[in-house]
Design a protein around this motif. Sequence first.
Motif, PDB file in Angstrom:
ATOM      1  N   CYS A 125       0.810  -1.224   0.000  1.00 13.85           N
ATOM      2  CA  CYS A 125       0.000   0.000   0.000  1.00 13.85           C
ATOM      3  C   CYS A 125       0.840   1.270   0.000  1.00 13.85           C
ATOM      4  O   CYS A 125       0.347   2.326  -0.407  1.00 13.85           O
ATOM      5  CB  CYS A 125      -0.936   0.020   1.213  1.00 13.85           C
ATOM      6  N   ILE A 135      -2.056   2.944  -2.465  1.00 17.76           N
ATOM      7  CA  ILE A 135      -3.298   3.086  -1.709  1.00 17.76           C
ATOM      8  C   ILE A 135      -3.090   4.080  -0.578  1.00 17.76           C
ATOM      9  O   ILE A 135      -3.898   4.971  -0.346  1.00 17.76           O
ATOM     10  CB  ILE A 135      -3.746   1.722  -1.153  1.00 17.76           C
ATOM     11  N   HIS A 208      -5.379   8.857   0.908  1.00 13.30           N
ATOM     12  CA  HIS A 208      -6.658   8.144   0.775  1.00 13.30           C
ATOM     13  C   HIS A 208      -7.717   8.940   0.021  1.00 13.30           C
ATOM     14  O   HIS A 208      -8.537   9.626   0.607  1.00 13.30           O
ATOM     15  CB  HIS A 208      -7.176   7.800   2.163  1.00 13.30           C
ATOM     16  N   ASP A 222      -3.620   0.105  -7.593  1.00 10.46           N
ATOM     17  CA  ASP A 222      -3.228   0.716  -6.330  1.00 10.46           C
ATOM     18  C   ASP A 222      -2.436  -0.215  -5.422  1.00 10.46           C
ATOM     19  O   ASP A 222      -1.785   0.249  -4.497  1.00 10.46           O
ATOM     20  CB  ASP A 222      -4.469   1.194  -5.565  1.00 10.46           C
ATOM     21  N   TYR A 223      -2.532  -1.495  -5.640  1.00  7.91           N
ATOM     22  CA  TYR A 223      -1.930  -2.439  -4.701  1.00  7.91           C
ATOM     23  C   TYR A 223      -0.774  -3.195  -5.348  1.00  7.91           C
ATOM     24  O   TYR A 223      -0.895  -3.715  -6.464  1.00  7.91           O
ATOM     25  CB  TYR A 223      -2.981  -3.436  -4.219  1.00  7.91           C
ATOM     26  N   ALA A 266      -4.336  -5.969   0.262  1.00  8.70           N
ATOM     27  CA  ALA A 266      -4.721  -4.566   0.212  1.00  8.70           C
ATOM     28  C   ALA A 266      -5.800  -4.245   1.232  1.00  8.70           C
ATOM     29  O   ALA A 266      -6.001  -3.081   1.582  1.00  8.70           O
ATOM     30  CB  ALA A 266      -5.225  -4.215  -1.193  1.00  8.70           C
TER      31      ALA A 266
END
Length: 682
Positions: A125, A135, A208, A222-223, A266
């Motif tokens: 992340c 993330i 976030h 994102d991961y 994630a």
Amino acid sequence: MKNRLKFFSMTWILFLTSPVWMGIGTKVKFQLQAEPSWARKYNAQCTLCHTTYPRLNRTGYEFRRLGYRLPQELQAKATLPPKAANLQAAHEPVVTKPTGYKPKPGGPESEKGRAIYEKLNCAGCHSINNLGGHIGPPVDGIGGRRDPEFLTGHITNPEEHAKKFPELHAGQANRMPHPHATPEEVKLIVAYLLTLPEPAAGFRVSPHTHGQLSESPMAASDYAAAPVTESSRAGQKLYYEQGCPACHAIGKVGGQFGPRVDGVGARRGRRFILAHITNAQLHAEQFPGEHAGGSGAMPPTSLAPEEMEKVVDFLMTLSEEQDFRVPKTRVQDYFAVSYVPAIEIEKQGGETNTTYERRELIVYAAGPLGRNFSFFVQPLPLSEEKGFGGKFEMAQGLFNYGNARNFTQVRFGQLFNLRNAGFGGADRGLTETLPLVFQPVNGFSPAGLGRGVSLEYTLQGSTTFKVFGNYNEVTELEVEEEQEPIEPLLKDSLPARVSLSRRVQQEEEPLVPELLRSRNYGFVYEQVLGNKGLNGVQFEFAGGYTPLLIGEFRQPALRFQRYSFFANKTFEDGKNFERLNAIFGLSFLRDNRLLGIDSEQRSRGYGYFLEVDTIPVVNHLSFFGRYDQLRPTTLISDNTVRAGTFGVIYDVVKYARVLFEYQRLARADTVNGLRIGWQLNF
């Protein structure tokens, strides 16, 4: 003697090899029924919902209670409050200029922290020097933006830290999964983070910004999944050997009873996954806020700790691919068939009678229809009962409303009476040799079927209230051929009421007693206790009356009341496998009857039973034993009936089993019965 030896030899061969299907017929129905269509729908084994079929475990209890749906199918999608959503929408990525932060020098503590950082796959992340996931924010030079106290508190419990200090999180909802790291590990991770320098030209921060809670799916880009290692390869092999794909899907392949595991890193930290695999129910009890579906429904595993670590290594290598989708019910998922033949040997008064039961073929059509309706229809194609309704053992519709915790269900049609409510939430008994407390009294049979309606409400997933009203199935009166049909009504053992003053003398055509459908009503209170196993208590009340005819003359109705209490306790081993289940039942009976006299007499009765089920070999072998007794009325002395039952259940393969059962019934004439049954489900 030779014939007996041959018979038992053949029986033993059948037991050790495979079930043999033969024609059947019986006085007492020993039905072993299943609903494998649900297992097909979710690509799961029967043992996901059952310990020894048909006994339910906690998962099966929840599934049935929710109208044949999983808790996550009813779980509302979490959304952010408007204020937080607006804050996130307005929080666009920005370029952060260098702060002039001077990183701490490295050392033994920071090296250990780096190893833990990698082990927990924090890079899935967070990025360092543009390497890793996006993330969460990058952690380059994190010491220049966050002090050690912030980092320690956030890593220790991200959810709690975001709630406690919303201003430090820009009003955004937490998205970081709980790492479940020890205080010492958190200290080492922080020591490592403080050694990270910031880029000389700054970097683009994209914290976030997805506007969703941490339980929501992430985008694939994102991961960053962990790299494949020798340990993860070994874990992949263990994952498939242990049958994990029966409940969890990877890339659309596998079951959907449990959540998908694509990109699980994630959404969950390594410690979370490991603790959940080790003991799912205990983990759900310790961290209820992180289990959206309620208590942990995942069955236990026999893996050693080091093997679990390897499985987690494999799971952390899985990239994010798709959102979890509740499987749609296909046409074939609504139907199933069960075939139950058997041999019954009964010895009474020095005589032995062997019966080959008729073919017991059971068809199921069941499942949900949309969000708020489901049904269960159970035809018996080979039934010898007359009429269209006689070909159906059960036909009911269910209207459902609510979420996984608070749920209302209305049942209507031909539905099971009190017995299927179970003992502390459990399903029907292991066989149809029922405890004596379910024997008919004054025409009311708690083990029988009724046509009517029931309303159930479950509160907080553990407390259920139920009210019902129905017409119960007719209880037949057996009349001996050598006696006048009226005489059995005068027998002490027959629960019926007759007024001789209304009897009309007929020489040529004797009067025939006839019980009509009993009208009954009542309520049930059920309380499931604890979060581990299926433990609980239940109180039942049923009252009503049964119309009675003697020839063409209507007699005063036979009235009855029944108060019952049941308790259920499961015992599990260190690996969370259910090894023993104890059931206790107690019933008090009240009714009015006439025993061949003109004045009414009120009767009292009572009964109890204790049953113990053991599972020495999980998923394959079970033993059960039961002692019970019933005194149907206090008007007659020495009329208590006692029974002892013992059985062995051997599941040969996934949808086939063999059953051996012995029962000794002590009454006027002692009866010894042995039954050997088979079952095949499709």
